[in-house]
Design a protein around this motif. Structure first.
Motif, PDB file in Angstrom:
ATOM      1  N   TRP A 232       0.916  -1.205   0.090  1.00  0.00           N
ATOM      2  CA  TRP A 232      -0.009  -0.056   0.036  1.00  0.00           C
ATOM      3  C   TRP A 232       0.935   1.404  -0.030  1.00  0.00           C
ATOM      4  N   ASP A 233       1.731   1.250   0.785  1.00  0.00           N
ATOM      5  CA  ASP A 233       2.526   2.626   0.845  1.00  0.00           C
ATOM      6  C   ASP A 233       3.320   2.796  -0.355  1.00  0.00           C
ATOM      7  N   ALA A 234       3.702   1.603  -1.353  1.00  0.00           N
ATOM      8  CA  ALA A 234       4.309   1.703  -2.622  1.00  0.00           C
ATOM      9  C   ALA A 234       3.335   2.403  -3.577  1.00  0.00           C
ATOM     10  N   VAL A 235       2.194   1.895  -3.451  1.00  0.00           N
ATOM     11  CA  VAL A 235       1.164   2.301  -4.437  1.00  0.00           C
ATOM     12  C   VAL A 235       0.901   4.170  -4.030  1.00  0.00           C
ATOM     13  N   ALA A 236       0.919   4.181  -2.619  1.00  0.00           N
ATOM     14  CA  ALA A 236       0.731   5.561  -2.456  1.00  0.00           C
ATOM     15  C   ALA A 236       1.661   6.518  -2.577  1.00  0.00           C
ATOM     16  N   ARG A 237       3.041   6.221  -2.744  1.00  0.00           N
ATOM     17  CA  ARG A 237       4.255   6.958  -3.184  1.00  0.00           C
ATOM     18  C   ARG A 237       4.024   7.034  -4.534  1.00  0.00           C
ATOM     19  N   ARG A 238       3.400   6.084  -5.287  1.00  0.00           N
ATOM     20  CA  ARG A 238       3.410   5.931  -6.640  1.00  0.00           C
ATOM     21  C   ARG A 238       2.539   7.218  -7.164  1.00  0.00           C
ATOM     22  N   ALA A 239       1.257   7.456  -6.294  1.00  0.00           N
ATOM     23  CA  ALA A 239       0.670   8.558  -6.530  1.00  0.00           C
ATOM     24  C   ALA A 239       1.237  10.017  -6.307  1.00  0.00           C
ATOM     25  N   ASP A 240       1.953  10.231  -5.484  1.00  0.00           N
ATOM     26  CA  ASP A 240       2.648  11.480  -5.267  1.00  0.00           C
ATOM     27  C   ASP A 240       3.875  11.550  -6.461  1.00  0.00           C
ATOM     28  N   GLU A 241       4.399  10.803  -6.734  1.00  0.00           N
ATOM     29  CA  GLU A 241       5.734  10.603  -7.796  1.00  0.00           C
ATOM     30  C   GLU A 241       5.008  10.893  -9.242  1.00  0.00           C
ATOM     31  N   GLU A 242       3.742  10.323  -9.454  1.00  0.00           N
ATOM     32  CA  GLU A 242       3.338  10.524 -10.941  1.00  0.00           C
ATOM     33  C   GLU A 242       2.268  11.931 -10.843  1.00  0.00           C
ATOM     34  N   GLY A 243       1.928  12.169  -9.468  1.00  0.00           N
ATOM     35  CA  GLY A 243       1.044  13.253  -9.490  1.00  0.00           C
ATOM     36  C   GLY A 243      -0.362  13.049  -9.867  1.00  0.00           C
ATOM     37  N   ARG A 244      -0.789  11.907  -9.600  1.00  0.00           N
ATOM     38  CA  ARG A 244      -2.114  11.596 -10.026  1.00  0.00           C
ATOM     39  C   ARG A 244      -2.678  10.370  -9.086  1.00  0.00           C
ATOM     40  N   THR A 245      -3.916  10.316  -8.955  1.00  0.00           N
ATOM     41  CA  THR A 245      -4.545   9.050  -8.004  1.00  0.00           C
ATOM     42  C   THR A 245      -4.540   7.999  -8.855  1.00  0.00           C
TER      43      THR A 245
END
Length: 294
Positions: A232-245
């Motif tokens: 989950w933390d990896a998915v949430a980081r991906r949201a931050d890095e990509e700038g999209r939900t």
């Protein structure tokens, strides 16, 4: 969209083939436990699979399950057609190799029959999920022809060719899927493509065979709480890095719900996801949010 991650609780409603498959009261008890957990920890949002299979082609479209499906939908959830053509069949019907999913004509009939059976109950399927995360272009065409626009079979990185599961090129968040290249995004001009919601994946390899869902995925039964929260933390980081939900699914199974180790893990995992940037949605809501936010 404002949440970091929209997630679909993707509930496989199969009875355990090794314990109480013919026992409707035992299966319904596990269904009720699952519904309470999703009501209390995910706002009643998610996708509940209705199984059809050679062994149980009509069972889950009959009493006592009919009332449960209506209650689930009334509470804000969606229903998914879930053909289990290989596992839930009599021993003499099991294929020594390969899979029934290869038979496009058979699967077209299975899908049309399932959709018609649910329509007879006054309900519709919003989504679809094969066993073993299998998918083919033929099945995708049959889904669309039957009016199902959302697929939950995708598991990025998974490769099980014997079961027709090849998601090596799939995006890690929800996408419109090409009708010509399974598991790849549709072109911008493609009309009415399927909307695919993948199982949440860390993006990392694992020690087990890449044909299996494991601790690198959001899956309740084949993982543990620490691994689920790490994914989950990896998915949430991906949201931050990509700038999209991000939009992903979290796979869980009803047949384990009589065992507290699994039901407690599911509760804790859902709570963690909601506390850490997640919002539970149904597949239909996920699609509306995705397409409305473009």
């Amino acid at each position: 969209m404002t949440s970091k991650v929209l997630f679909v609780v993707n509930i496989d409603g199969d009875p355990d083939p090794e314990t109480t498959p013919p026992d409707n009261p035992a299966v319904m008890l596990k269904y009720a436990i699952m519904k309470r957990i999703v009501d209390d920890h995910a706002g009643g949002k998610g996708s509940f699979c209705v199984q059809t299979s050679p062994m149980y082609r009509r069972r889950f479209f009959e009493s006592p399950f009919i009332d449960f499906w209506h209650e689930w939908v009334k509470g804000g959830g969606d229903l998914a057609l879930h053909p289990e053509e290989d596992l839930y069949c009599r021993p003499e019907e099991r294929l020594p190799m390969g899979t029934y999913y290869e038979d496009g004509e058979r699967m077209g009939e299975v899908i049309a029959d399932g959709v018609a059976s649910l329509a007879g109950l006054g309900l519709t399927f919003a989504a679809y999920k094969n066993g073993y995360q299998a998918q083919t272009l033929a099945m995708a065409r049959h889904m669309k022809a039957a009016g199902i626009g959302i697929d939950l079979s995708c598991a990025p990185g998974l490769f099980w060719p014997e079961k027709l599961a090849d998601w090596r090129m799939a995006p890690l968040t929800a996408f419109h899927m090409s009708s010509d290249r399974l598991g790849e995004p549709a072109s911008p001009d493609e009309a009415d493509p399927l909307f695919a919601i993948p199982v949440g994946w860390s993006g990392l390899p694992s020690d087990t065979a890449n044909r299996l869902l494991n601790t690198q995925y959001l899956v309740n039964e084949f993982s543990n709480y620490e691994a689920i929260t790490a994914v989950w933390d990896a998915v949430a980081r991906r949201a931050d890095e990509e700038g999209r939900t991000q939009i992903v699914s979290f796979l869980c199974h009803t047949y384990t719900m009589a065992e507290t180790v699994y039901s407690d893990r599911l509760k804790r995992s859902l709570d963690y996801m909601v506390r850490n940037g997640g919002e539970a949605v149904s597949p239909s809501e996920a699609r509306r949010r995705f397409e409305g936010g473009r």
